[in-house]
Design an enzyme around this catalytic site. Structure first.
Site, mmCIF file in Angstrom:
data_model
loop_
_atom_site.group_PDB
_atom_site.id
_atom_site.type_symbol
_atom_site.label_atom_id
_atom_site.label_comp_id
_atom_site.label_asym_id
_atom_site.label_seq_id
_atom_site.Cartn_x
_atom_site.Cartn_y
_atom_site.Cartn_z
ATOM 1 C CB THR A 103 30.336 54.510 49.982
ATOM 2 O OG1 THR A 103 29.024 54.505 50.005
ATOM 3 C CG2 THR A 103 30.591 55.898 50.021
ATOM 4 C CG LEU A 107 29.970 47.407 30.054
ATOM 5 C CD1 LEU A 107 30.121 45.650 30.155
ATOM 6 C CD2 LEU A 107 30.726 47.947 28.726
ATOM 7 C CD GLU A 122 35.643 43.856 46.575
ATOM 8 O OE1 GLU A 122 35.990 44.374 47.633
ATOM 9 O OE2 GLU A 122 34.989 44.449 45.524
ATOM 10 C CG ASP A 136 29.059 42.562 43.646
ATOM 11 O OD1 ASP A 136 28.488 43.249 44.207
ATOM 12 O OD2 ASP A 136 29.551 42.555 42.415
ATOM 13 C CE LYS A 181 28.123 44.203 39.713
ATOM 14 N NZ LYS A 181 29.370 43.514 39.368
ATOM 15 N N GLY A 233 36.619 48.196 36.967
ATOM 16 C CA GLY A 233 37.745 49.082 36.773
ATOM 17 C C GLY A 233 37.311 50.579 37.279
#
Ligand SMILES: NC(=O)c1ccc[n+]([C@@H]2O[C@H](COP(=O)([O-])OP(=O)(O)OC[C@H]3O[C@@H](n4cnc5c(N)ncnc54)[C@H](OP(=O)(O)O)[C@@H]3O)[C@@H](O)[C@H]2O)c1
Length: 360
Positions: free
Chosen positions: A103, A160, A214, A225, A229, A344
């Site tokens: 989620t 990755l 999105e 976002d 990361k 993906g």
């Protein structure tokens, strides 16, 4: 047939005992792909003992085995209740018990450290804890120090091998000097395609239709976002940064930040002129625009649009590829570059599966 081969054939035909019991939180795009993977031989050692979306959950074996589980949960199932999902894990005799968070819920992420402290392992695609506030991240480190295991491969680059590589390099005594790259599939696509021949807004509409952004593209364009990361990777590299220490350049004009999605989508053309100007300036100097995340040796972190030279590695990306270029004390003449599809459902679900299997 030799005795050994006969024994192997006999054991292959027997159903394998489940050594890993899992509860899956989130049956959306990634959770749905994970459910499909559970039906493959690679997942033979895994037993699903609970699954939930935001409103309903299921813990009964016959319903969990139903291939239409994801759709059925939309209308059928018990009311959401974490305690009964954990109870289903406790009731299973598998030696490894895992909670999978597929989620984007901040509230669920806040439970990760507690779950680890209670002896469950956690595997997550949810970035909210590892890429969130520093106290939450510190609570996670404290729980991990007591022995819990946290599978976070899916949080960056859709699996990755970047987090694992960073950890391995550190373990070997190598240190990160700089990290630079394209961490967003949608922003990669947009700037790989943007060549001035069509307005940025037209390209953005197309990317949205293709499902690359999105539903509210501001989630991508804000850079938040990517910043999460970068925080995750910076922390893995030893820089315990706060979110406000990442400088973020948003591509969303001030005037469009507070409006509703419909209004935003009807006013996308307001993005065009500033980006067209920056593109023309970069092109005149022989450069290109890329949305980069950067971390330097002093822990300075920045996310935003950068003019790069035409031969920069980020200009050689295709589609929605991500790229992570790591310069370290030992990889210092050429960076170690990790590149490939960074979004993906299938690859992200595979990253979750890999982390779950690694726990056994
Ligand atoms: N899509 C990708 O390619 C990709 C790649 C890498 C990482 N991720 C990350 O993976 C996560 C999931 O992404 P997604 O694309 O699958 O999102 P999604 O399609 O929106 O699915 C999210 C799921 O989470 C459920 N959910 C929300 N709150 C919950 C709660 N409290 N308890 C149980 N379930 C809850 C939702 O339930 P409802 O259906 O009831 O709303 C939905 O099933 C996100 O953190 C995302 O950033 C996605």
């Amino acid at each position: 047939m030799s005795a050994v081969l006969a024994a192997e054939a006999a054991s292959a035909s027997k159903p394998q005992a489940s050594s890993i019991a899992v509860v899956l939180l989130g049956t959306g795009v990634v959770g749905g792909a994970f459910l499909k993977l559970l039906n493959t031989p690679a997942a033979a050692s895994i037993r699903l003992v609970g699954a939930a979306n935001s409103r309903r959950q299921q813990t009964q074996a016959e319903h969990l085995a139903d291939r239409a589980l994801r759709d059925k949960l939309k209308t059928h199932g018990d009311v959401r209740n974490d305690a009964s999902l954990l109870g289903a894990l406790d009731a299973n005799d598998a030696p490894v018990k895992v909670i999978i968070d597929a989620t984007a819920s901040g509230a669920l992420a806040q439970c990760h450290a507690d779950w680890l402290a209670r002896g469950y392992h956690v595997v997550t695609a949810n970035k909210s804890l590892a890429g969130g506030d520093l106290p939450g991240w510190r609570a996670l480190q404290a729980a991990l120090a007591k022995g819990g295991r946290y599978g976070d491969s899916a949080t960056v680059g859709a699996g990755l091998p970047v987090i694992s590589t960073l950890r391995r390099l550190r373990q070997c005594g190598d240190a990160l000097l700089t990290l630079e790259g394209v961490f967003s599939g949608s922003l990669s696509y947009l700037f790989n395609q943007y060549d001035g021949s069509q307005p940025f807004s037209a390209l953005l509409r197309r990317a949205r239709e293709l499902g690359y952004t999105e539903p509210d593209p501001r989630s991508d364009l804000s850079g938040e976002d990517v910043a999460r990361k970068l925080l995750i990777l910076a922390r893995c590299a030893g820089f315990a940064l706060r979110p406000d220490e990442v400088e973020v350049e948003s591509l969303v004009p001030e005037s469009l930040r507070g409006v509703d999605v419909e209004t935003f989508l009807s006013r996308l053309e307001e993005l065009d002129e500033p980006l067209a100007t920056r593109f023309a300036e970069a092109k005149a100097r022989g450069g290109a625009l890329r949305f980069l995340a950067r971390l330097n040796q002093r822990g300075r972190a920045r996310v935003g649009l950068v003019e790069v030279p035409a031969n920069h590695p980020a200009t050689r990306l295709y589609g929605t590829d991500n790229q992570f270029a790591l310069s370290t004390t030992r990889y210092n003449t050429q960076p170690l570059v990790i590149q490939g599809p960074g979004a993906g459902p299938e690859v992200t679900a595979q990253a979750l599966l890999g982390d779950v299997l690694a726990l056994a």
